[in-house]
Design a protein around this motif. Structure first.
Motif, PDB file in Angstrom:
ATOM      1  N   LYS A  36       0.831  -1.191   0.000  1.00  8.13           N
ATOM      2  CA  LYS A  36       0.000   0.000   0.000  1.00  8.13           C
ATOM      3  C   LYS A  36       0.870   1.247   0.000  1.00  8.13           C
ATOM      4  CE  LYS A  36      -3.871   2.083   2.544  1.00  8.13           C
ATOM      5  NZ  LYS A  36      -4.752   1.931   3.739  1.00  8.13           N
ATOM      6  N   SER A  37       0.472   2.246  -0.773  1.00  4.41           N
ATOM      7  CA  SER A  37       1.224   3.497  -0.837  1.00  4.41           C
ATOM      8  C   SER A  37       1.180   4.218   0.506  1.00  4.41           C
ATOM      9  CB  SER A  37       0.642   4.409  -1.927  1.00  4.41           C
ATOM     10  OG  SER A  37       1.253   5.685  -1.876  1.00  4.41           O
ATOM     11  N   SER A  38       2.276   4.866   0.846  1.00  2.68           N
ATOM     12  CA  SER A  38       2.333   5.642   2.085  1.00  2.68           C
ATOM     13  C   SER A  38       1.618   6.979   1.941  1.00  2.68           C
ATOM     14  CB  SER A  38       3.795   5.893   2.485  1.00  2.68           C
ATOM     15  OG  SER A  38       4.427   6.757   1.538  1.00  2.68           O
ATOM     16  N   VAL A  39       1.298   7.350   0.695  1.00 11.05           N
ATOM     17  CA  VAL A  39       0.631   8.629   0.435  1.00 11.05           C
ATOM     18  C   VAL A  39      -0.837   8.370   0.134  1.00 11.05           C
ATOM     19  CG1 VAL A  39       0.610  10.729  -0.958  1.00 11.05           C
ATOM     20  CG2 VAL A  39       2.776   9.574  -0.495  1.00 11.05           C
ATOM     21  N   GLN A  40      -1.680   8.610   1.103  1.00  8.40           N
ATOM     22  CA  GLN A  40      -3.115   8.410   0.956  1.00  8.40           C
ATOM     23  C   GLN A  40      -3.799   9.761   0.790  1.00  8.40           C
ATOM     24  OE1 GLN A  40      -4.686   5.235   0.858  1.00  8.40           O
ATOM     25  NE2 GLN A  40      -2.516   4.700   0.618  1.00  8.40           N
ATOM     26  N   LEU A  41      -4.585   9.906  -0.271  1.00 13.85           N
ATOM     27  CA  LEU A  41      -5.248  11.170  -0.559  1.00 13.85           C
ATOM     28  C   LEU A  41      -6.539  11.289   0.238  1.00 13.85           C
ATOM     29  CD1 LEU A  41      -4.833  11.182  -4.432  1.00 13.85           C
ATOM     30  CD2 LEU A  41      -3.396  12.309  -2.736  1.00 13.85           C
ATOM     31  N   LYS A  42      -6.805  12.479   0.719  1.00 14.36           N
ATOM     32  CA  LYS A  42      -8.037  12.725   1.449  1.00 14.36           C
ATOM     33  C   LYS A  42      -9.192  12.912   0.474  1.00 14.36           C
ATOM     34  CE  LYS A  42      -5.834  14.880   5.464  1.00 14.36           C
ATOM     35  NZ  LYS A  42      -5.748  16.105   6.315  1.00 14.36           N
ATOM     36  N   ASP A  43     -10.362  12.460   0.875  1.00 16.86           N
ATOM     37  CA  ASP A  43     -11.564  12.620   0.060  1.00 16.86           C
ATOM     38  C   ASP A  43     -12.072  14.040   0.211  1.00 16.86           C
ATOM     39  OD1 ASP A  43     -13.868  12.467  -1.348  1.00 16.86           O
ATOM     40  OD2 ASP A  43     -14.805  10.907  -0.127  1.00 16.86           O
ATOM     41  N   ASN A  44     -12.019  14.779  -0.895  1.00 16.72           N
ATOM     42  CA  ASN A  44     -12.458  16.179  -0.859  1.00 16.72           C
ATOM     43  C   ASN A  44     -13.905  16.330  -1.299  1.00 16.72           C
ATOM     44  OD1 ASN A  44      -9.950  17.265  -0.015  1.00 16.72           O
ATOM     45  ND2 ASN A  44      -9.180  17.102  -2.116  1.00 16.72           N
ATOM     46  N   ASP A  45     -14.695  15.263  -1.023  1.00 11.87           N
ATOM     47  CA  ASP A  45     -16.117  15.291  -1.380  1.00 11.87           C
ATOM     48  C   ASP A  45     -16.327  15.589  -2.854  1.00 11.87           C
ATOM     49  OD1 ASP A  45     -16.742  16.954   1.737  1.00 11.87           O
ATOM     50  OD2 ASP A  45     -16.863  14.817   1.293  1.00 11.87           O
ATOM     51  N   LEU A  98       2.049   9.991 -12.346  1.00 14.75           N
ATOM     52  CA  LEU A  98       1.551  10.076 -10.979  1.00 14.75           C
ATOM     53  C   LEU A  98       0.066   9.773 -11.028  1.00 14.75           C
ATOM     54  CD1 LEU A  98       2.552  10.778  -8.124  1.00 14.75           C
ATOM     55  CD2 LEU A  98       1.829  13.142  -8.556  1.00 14.75           C
ATOM     56  N   ASP A  99      -0.347   8.723 -10.315  1.00 13.64           N
ATOM     57  CA  ASP A  99      -1.712   8.232 -10.470  1.00 13.64           C
ATOM     58  C   ASP A  99      -2.343   7.923  -9.119  1.00 13.64           C
ATOM     59  OD1 ASP A  99      -3.973   7.464 -11.845  1.00 13.64           O
ATOM     60  OD2 ASP A  99      -3.240   5.458 -12.322  1.00 13.64           O
ATOM     61  N   ASP A 100      -3.667   8.050  -9.073  1.00 16.83           N
ATOM     62  CA  ASP A 100      -4.443   7.741  -7.876  1.00 16.83           C
ATOM     63  C   ASP A 100      -4.960   6.308  -7.977  1.00 16.83           C
ATOM     64  OD1 ASP A 100      -6.247   7.495  -5.826  1.00 16.83           O
ATOM     65  OD2 ASP A 100      -7.413   9.274  -6.305  1.00 16.83           O
ATOM     66  N   GLU A 101      -4.462   5.432  -7.100  1.00 15.04           N
ATOM     67  CA  GLU A 101      -4.897   4.035  -7.083  1.00 15.04           C
ATOM     68  C   GLU A 101      -5.707   3.794  -5.814  1.00 15.04           C
ATOM     69  OE1 GLU A 101      -4.624   1.672  -9.226  1.00 15.04           O
ATOM     70  OE2 GLU A 101      -3.200   2.454 -10.682  1.00 15.04           O
ATOM     71  N   ASP A 102      -7.040   3.865  -5.942  1.00 12.28           N
ATOM     72  CA  ASP A 102      -7.926   3.617  -4.802  1.00 12.28           C
ATOM     73  C   ASP A 102      -7.590   4.497  -3.606  1.00 12.28           C
ATOM     74  OD1 ASP A 102      -9.302   1.621  -6.216  1.00 12.28           O
ATOM     75  OD2 ASP A 102      -7.808   0.116  -5.651  1.00 12.28           O
ATOM     76  N   GLY A 103      -7.352   5.772  -3.865  1.00  9.95           N
ATOM     77  CA  GLY A 103      -7.074   6.721  -2.792  1.00  9.95           C
ATOM     78  C   GLY A 103      -5.614   6.842  -2.432  1.00  9.95           C
ATOM     79  N   GLY A 104      -4.787   5.931  -2.949  1.00  9.50           N
ATOM     80  CA  GLY A 104      -3.353   5.994  -2.694  1.00  9.50           C
ATOM     81  C   GLY A 104      -2.620   6.515  -3.916  1.00  9.50           C
ATOM     82  N   LEU A 105      -1.686   7.418  -3.696  1.00  8.39           N
ATOM     83  CA  LEU A 105      -0.941   8.005  -4.806  1.00  8.39           C
ATOM     84  C   LEU A 105       0.258   7.132  -5.134  1.00  8.39           C
ATOM     85  CD1 LEU A 105      -1.418  10.653  -6.369  1.00  8.39           C
ATOM     86  CD2 LEU A 105       0.382  11.689  -4.984  1.00  8.39           C
ATOM     87  N   VAL A 106       0.469   6.848  -6.421  1.00  7.04           N
ATOM     88  CA  VAL A 106       1.602   6.022  -6.849  1.00  7.04           C
ATOM     89  C   VAL A 106       2.200   6.585  -8.134  1.00  7.04           C
ATOM     90  CG1 VAL A 106       0.666   3.898  -5.839  1.00  7.04           C
ATOM     91  CG2 VAL A 106       0.171   4.454  -8.237  1.00  7.04           C
ATOM     92  N   TRP A 107       3.451   6.271  -8.338  1.00  8.60           N
ATOM     93  CA  TRP A 107       4.073   6.500  -9.640  1.00  8.60           C
ATOM     94  C   TRP A 107       3.939   5.206 -10.420  1.00  8.60           C
ATOM     95  CZ3 TRP A 107       5.337  10.839 -11.888  1.00  8.60           C
ATOM     96  CH2 TRP A 107       5.737  11.947 -11.128  1.00  8.60           C
TER      97      TRP A 107
END
Length: 232
Positions: A36-45, A98-107
């Motif tokens: 799992k990516s260490s960078v998790q994006l917050k849900d901005n509604d 740079l892509d959002d994978e299920d809320g986690g940011l990945v290269w």
């Protein structure tokens, strides 16, 4: 090329459905789940914005905010992500996004070795490889992949500027969020996408032989056509 989105979808489907469309790994090509990516994006509604989809100013503001958040969250640069991917999987880096994978940011980094396509996910927070896999499509897709490989190998033959070099060159223009071979059949440049301090996106071409950076006028022209609806 931006094959990484397609391959990631196939890999995810294989993991969920138990299929064998791709071999997934954290180092090499053995079957195992990705970290799992260490960078998790917050849900901005974002879903709450549906009733405002016809308001371009609001949409642009939301997009800019999202772009800024992702760019700031990525502590590992595109060039460093490519370096990490190649340390895990030898070959030639063809793209990084740079892509959002299920809320986690990945290269997502595409690596081509001979005729074989590999996709490597790198943590944008730590620089560690989260997983890698080899594309194993059906016969029709395999033929298309082989054609892509031949085209890319031909385009990069004699090139002195790598994807990592292009990422470093583009970094002078903003935070690089994507590096991709400008594949128009006669590719002569890397296409680099950047995000500015206020979330504005821009695209640049980096010459494969000289490393010269120029604004991507084709992209600007396409945006103008989309705005006036002439090509809808």
């Amino acid at each position: 090329m931006k094959r990484n989105i397609v391959i990631a979808t196939v890999a995810a489907a294989a993991l969920i459905g138990g299929g064998s469309a791709a071999a997934f790994a954290t180092g090499g090509d053995d079957d195992s789940a990705a970290s799992k990516s260490s960078v998790q994006l917050k849900d901005n509604d974002r879903n709450d914005q549906d009733d405002r989809d016809d308001d371009r100013k609001d949409d642009d503001r939301d997009d800019a905010a999202e772009n800024t958040a992702e760019a700031k969250a990525a502590k590992v640069t595109a060039a460093d992500a490519i370096k990490a991917a190649l340390a895990d999987t030898s070959g030639t880096a063809v793209s990084a996004e740079l892509d959002d994978e299920d809320g986690g940011l990945v290269w997502d980094v595409d690596v081509l070795k001979g005729k074989t396509w590999h996709s490597v996910e790198v943590d944008p927070g730590t620089g560690k490889v989260l997983g890698s896999w080899v594309d194993k499509d059906d016969k029709d897709d395999a033929a298309e992949d082989a054609a892509d490989a031949a085209r890319v190998n031909s385009a990069l033959k004699g090139a002195s500027v790598t994807a990592a070099d292009a990422a470093k060159a583009g970094a002078d223009k903003g935070t690089v969020t994507s590096v991709d071979l400008d594949d128009d059949g006669t590719a002569t440049a890397w296409n680099v996408e950047t995000t500015g301090a206020k979330g504005a996106e821009a695209e640049y071409d980096v010459d494969l032989k000289t490393g010269k950076v120029t604004a991507d006028r084709t992209d600007a022209h396409d945006d103008d056509q989309d705005d006036d609806g002439s090509d809808d």
